[in-house]
Design a protein around this motif. Structure first.
Motif, mmCIF file in Angstrom:
data_model
loop_
_atom_site.group_PDB
_atom_site.id
_atom_site.type_symbol
_atom_site.label_atom_id
_atom_site.label_comp_id
_atom_site.label_asym_id
_atom_site.label_seq_id
_atom_site.Cartn_x
_atom_site.Cartn_y
_atom_site.Cartn_z
ATOM 1 N N TYR A 464 39.849 60.320 46.131
ATOM 2 C CA TYR A 464 40.564 59.153 45.488
ATOM 3 C C TYR A 464 40.029 59.338 43.731
ATOM 4 N N THR A 465 40.893 58.917 42.781
ATOM 5 C CA THR A 465 40.827 58.637 41.735
ATOM 6 C C THR A 465 40.584 57.526 41.005
ATOM 7 N N THR A 466 40.104 56.663 41.897
ATOM 8 C CA THR A 466 39.590 55.482 41.515
ATOM 9 C C THR A 466 38.302 55.466 40.702
ATOM 10 N N PRO A 467 38.397 54.669 39.544
ATOM 11 C CA PRO A 467 37.374 54.689 38.753
ATOM 12 C C PRO A 467 35.961 54.172 39.432
ATOM 13 N N PRO A 468 34.663 54.590 38.769
ATOM 14 C CA PRO A 468 33.463 54.181 39.364
ATOM 15 C C PRO A 468 32.733 52.782 39.218
ATOM 16 N N THR A 469 33.657 52.309 38.096
ATOM 17 C CA THR A 469 33.415 50.916 38.042
ATOM 18 C C THR A 469 34.347 49.971 38.308
ATOM 19 N N ARG A 470 34.179 49.144 39.419
ATOM 20 C CA ARG A 470 35.143 48.161 39.743
ATOM 21 C C ARG A 470 35.427 47.041 38.669
ATOM 22 N N VAL A 471 36.544 46.739 38.395
ATOM 23 C CA VAL A 471 37.042 45.496 37.543
ATOM 24 C C VAL A 471 38.100 44.871 38.271
ATOM 25 N N ALA A 472 38.437 43.638 37.589
ATOM 26 C CA ALA A 472 39.534 42.855 38.282
ATOM 27 C C ALA A 472 40.933 43.735 38.734
ATOM 28 N N CYS A 473 41.441 43.373 39.505
ATOM 29 C CA CYS A 473 43.058 43.864 39.765
ATOM 30 C C CYS A 473 43.803 43.861 38.312
ATOM 31 N N ARG A 474 44.487 45.023 38.045
ATOM 32 C CA ARG A 474 45.297 44.912 36.898
ATOM 33 C C ARG A 474 46.590 44.484 37.272
ATOM 34 N N ARG A 475 47.117 44.552 38.596
ATOM 35 C CA ARG A 475 48.252 44.276 38.939
ATOM 36 C C ARG A 475 48.578 42.758 39.212
ATOM 37 N N LEU A 476 47.504 42.053 39.756
ATOM 38 C CA LEU A 476 47.796 40.753 40.042
ATOM 39 C C LEU A 476 48.348 39.775 39.081
ATOM 40 N N PRO A 477 47.829 39.731 37.846
ATOM 41 C CA PRO A 477 48.392 38.682 36.880
ATOM 42 C C PRO A 477 49.779 39.017 36.351
ATOM 43 N N ASN A 478 50.412 40.080 36.812
ATOM 44 C CA ASN A 478 51.663 40.233 36.274
ATOM 45 C C ASN A 478 52.979 40.604 37.271
ATOM 46 N N ALA A 531 35.235 41.407 46.276
ATOM 47 C CA ALA A 531 34.700 41.751 47.690
ATOM 48 C C ALA A 531 34.879 40.728 48.812
ATOM 49 N N THR A 532 34.731 39.389 48.505
ATOM 50 C CA THR A 532 35.141 38.400 49.409
ATOM 51 C C THR A 532 36.245 38.164 50.018
ATOM 52 N N VAL A 533 37.397 39.015 49.455
ATOM 53 C CA VAL A 533 38.633 38.890 49.793
ATOM 54 C C VAL A 533 38.943 40.135 50.896
ATOM 55 N N PRO A 534 39.197 39.784 52.088
ATOM 56 C CA PRO A 534 39.438 41.300 52.895
ATOM 57 C C PRO A 534 40.195 42.118 52.384
ATOM 58 N N LEU A 535 41.321 41.982 51.946
ATOM 59 C CA LEU A 535 42.209 43.189 51.439
ATOM 60 C C LEU A 535 41.603 43.717 50.183
ATOM 61 N N CYS A 536 41.213 42.881 49.430
ATOM 62 C CA CYS A 536 40.768 43.569 48.288
ATOM 63 C C CYS A 536 39.459 44.275 48.228
ATOM 64 N N ALA A 537 38.833 43.944 49.297
ATOM 65 C CA ALA A 537 37.364 44.720 49.351
ATOM 66 C C ALA A 537 37.790 46.279 49.694
ATOM 67 N N ASN A 538 38.605 46.485 50.476
ATOM 68 C CA ASN A 538 39.213 47.948 50.692
ATOM 69 C C ASN A 538 39.795 48.384 49.875
ATOM 70 N N CYS A 539 40.533 47.863 48.867
ATOM 71 C CA CYS A 539 41.574 48.327 47.740
ATOM 72 C C CYS A 539 40.957 49.649 47.198
ATOM 73 N N GLN A 540 42.172 50.638 46.920
ATOM 74 C CA GLN A 540 41.645 51.532 46.175
ATOM 75 C C GLN A 540 42.576 51.701 44.925
ATOM 76 N N GLU A 541 43.435 50.702 44.907
ATOM 77 C CA GLU A 541 44.712 50.671 43.936
ATOM 78 C C GLU A 541 44.422 49.855 42.708
ATOM 79 N N TRP A 542 43.445 48.998 42.659
ATOM 80 C CA TRP A 542 43.080 47.914 41.862
ATOM 81 C C TRP A 542 43.204 48.395 40.076
ATOM 82 N N HIS A 543 42.956 49.666 39.895
ATOM 83 C CA HIS A 543 43.018 50.117 38.449
ATOM 84 C C HIS A 543 44.328 50.591 38.156
ATOM 85 N N ARG A 544 45.532 50.689 39.030
ATOM 86 C CA ARG A 544 46.599 51.257 38.445
ATOM 87 C C ARG A 544 47.424 49.981 37.751
ATOM 88 N N PRO A 545 48.109 50.278 36.750
ATOM 89 C CA PRO A 545 48.847 49.493 36.068
ATOM 90 C C PRO A 545 50.108 48.983 36.626
#
Length: 545
Positions: A464-478, A531-545
């Motif tokens: 996976y090309t997921t960055p090493p440091t997790r941040v808030a999902c980039r897609r949820l706000p938009n 990590a307290t959100v079941p779907l988000c805890a296992n997500c590998q797509e949070w970094h994609r715009p």
């Protein structure tokens, strides 16, 4: 070397299309007056020109009289027809907040610069180069413009000078010789700034053609062009907070720091699923067939209500996709029609182009669907069959050819054909050939990373090309994903709506977007508790715009 600064003032249309906003007040002053005042502070050029269509000369003079316009000379030109402009606008709709990186390689500069016109400006004004700025740039940075001129004077062998600043903060400086070449060959500006296999070269970012600005400026994803309601609202707030003489650095810092405080009243992009019927139910790259519940929209009324609400803003994007083939929905033509009638800004369709009925293909043209993203994922028949479970690549290619031929025959800009490739271990050896071939054939191609949809699909052999440091999902706000059974999926990873945030059949778009379930989800991401959100805890797509 003599250089002119040219403010291109189009009083008929704005860069994204639609009526010009040059005379509309921004923070109490006409947009063009802001731009003229800012560009007048650029002291390194030899002359300042306000370039307008001769039919708008009186309007331009009226605005110039409102400022100390001694620095500017009015340059009028005969009406021009930019044949490629409709194509540029269809492509740029999906990347308004970036100066490059959109479909077909078009850049923000392609939105407002006509090389033939600038060549004529150079000849008539007796200058060697022109620094072009659009009239809808009320906070263009004069310091950056001066630095661009100095950079060009230091590197006289460079045919142009640009920056990697967000749209609206800088211009493009072009030498007369390059303008001759662009105009003669009918070459878009994007060819200078993007990858083309037929013109291999290193990235212009590392050449003297690029003026490097503060990384905090180049890393800011915002449109500072006063040609959409969203951008104008941002600019109004910025001027109110920082004043009219704000620098690009301070503006970008403010934009990033206040992003969470300026939430979108509605999603910028909606992905709408019309049906889960699919001609490739056994594909390995998407949860289709038995992995997805059977769903289909049957009530056109709920779609009409949704799209009417969605079109209240003038820069919103609709993607007809989901987990099925939208062209197989009987409602597809009517949905496209409604989207255009209510004024949705951009329409895209994600498709296999298999088994598409003629009425659906006709709708692509009749309602000017902007982008047709074709899921191929392979460059050979063998790999296509291995990934999708059916030997049908020849059918997809024939469908692409038919659409391209019809578009050319009817001389239409849209739909733009964008072949797609989901990278995985099975097709990796074909990726480079796929990309280069389709760039040559269609002008555009997209490569996406493998998505396991939080465990719905098996893990691929590629890392996976997921960055090493997790941040808030980039897609949820938009973005918002709406399934064909009415469920408002938590996001695109929520394949069957098990974590639904609401029901768009019974709730308005505003109710869904601003209701407690979605706001609570955003709050958890803001505080780092994904990590307290079941779907988000296992997500590998949070970094994609």
């Amino acid at each position: 070397m003599k250089i002119a600064l040219a403010v291109i003032a189009n009083f008929a249309e704005r860069p994204v299309g639609g009526p010009s906003m040059l005379t509309e007040p921004l923070a109490g002053t006409a947009t063009l007056i802001h731009t003229l005042r800012r560009t007048a502070q650029c002291t390194s050029v030899d002359t300042h020109l306000l370039v307008v269509d001769e039919r708008a000369a009186d309007t331009a003079r009226g605005l110039m009289d409102a400022i100390d316009h001694e620095r500017f000379t009015l340059y009028t030109h005969a009406p021009i027809v930019q044949k490629r402009l409709a194509l540029v606008r269809a492509a740029r709709k999906w990347n308004l907040h970036s100066w490059r990186g959109g479909h077909y390689g078009f850049t923000w500069y392609d939105e407002y610069i006509a090389p033939g016109l600038l060549r004529q400006v150079c000849q008539d004004a007796g200058v060697d180069a022109v620094l072009a700025v659009d009239g809808h740039q009320p906070l263009v940075d004069p310091a950056i413009l001066d630095d661009m001129v100095r950079q060009q004077r230091r590197h006289t062998d460079a045919g142009f000078t640009f920056t990697a600043a967000p749209p609206g903060l800088s211009g493009l400086l072009l030498r007369r010789e390059l303008l001759d070449e662009l105009a003669t060959d009918n070459m878009p500006l994007g060819f200078l700034l993007t990858y083309r296999p037929e013109r291999p070269s290193t990235d212009p970012l590392i050449h003297p053609t690029c003026l490097h600005v503060d990384p905090r400026i180049s890393a800011t994803g915002e449109r500072f062009v006063a040609d959409t309601h969203t951008a104008r609202s941002c600019l109004e707030q910025a001027i109110d907070a920082l004043g009219q003489d704000v620098s690009a650095g301070a503006l970008c810092q403010w934009a990033r720091s206040t992003y969470a405080e300026r939430p979108a009243s509605l999603p910028f992009e909606i992905e709408l699923e019309l049906t889960t019927a699919d001609p490739l139910p056994a594909t390995r790259l998407s949860p289709r067939g038995k992995r997805t519940a059977e769903r289909a929209i049957t009530d056109l009324g709920v779609v009409e209500r949704l799209l009417t609400d969605f079109a209240n803003d003038d820069d919103r994007l609709l993607v007809l996709a989901g987990f099925g083939e939208p062209l197989l929905s009987p409602l597809f033509p009517d949905v496209c029609r409604l989207a255009r009638e209510v004024g949705v800004f951009g329409i895209a369709v994600e498709t296999t182009l298999l088994e598409a009925p003629p009425i659906a293909i006709d709708a692509l043209f009749e309602y000017a669907v902007d982008t047709l993203f074709v899921r191929l994922d392979a460059h050979s028949a063998e790999t296509y069959e291995a990934l999708h479970g059916a030997p049908r690549l020849h059918e997809a290619l024939a469908a692409i050819d038919a659409i391209a031929q019809r578009r050319n025959a009817e001389q239409r800009a849209a739909p733009l054909l964008v072949p797609g490739f989901t990278k995985c271990g099975a097709n990796l050896p074909e990726m480079e050939a796929f990309y280069d071939d389709w760039i040559r054939r269609c002008g555009s191609a997209v490569i996406r990373g493998y998505n396991d949809y939080c465990g719905v699909l098996p893990t691929d052999t590629l890392l996976y090309t997921t960055p090493p440091t997790r941040v808030a999902c980039r897609r949820l706000p938009n973005r918002l994903m709406l399934l064909a059974d009415g469920a408002v999926a938590q996001c695109g990873q929520d394949v069957n709506g098990k974590h639904a945030l609401g029901n768009w059949f019974t709730q308005s778009l505003d109710e869904v977007w601003n209701a407690a379930p979605r706001q609570s989800l955003l709050a958890l991401h803001t505080t780092g508790e994904w990590a307290t959100v079941p779907l988000c805890a296992n997500c590998q797509e949070w970094h994609r715009p």
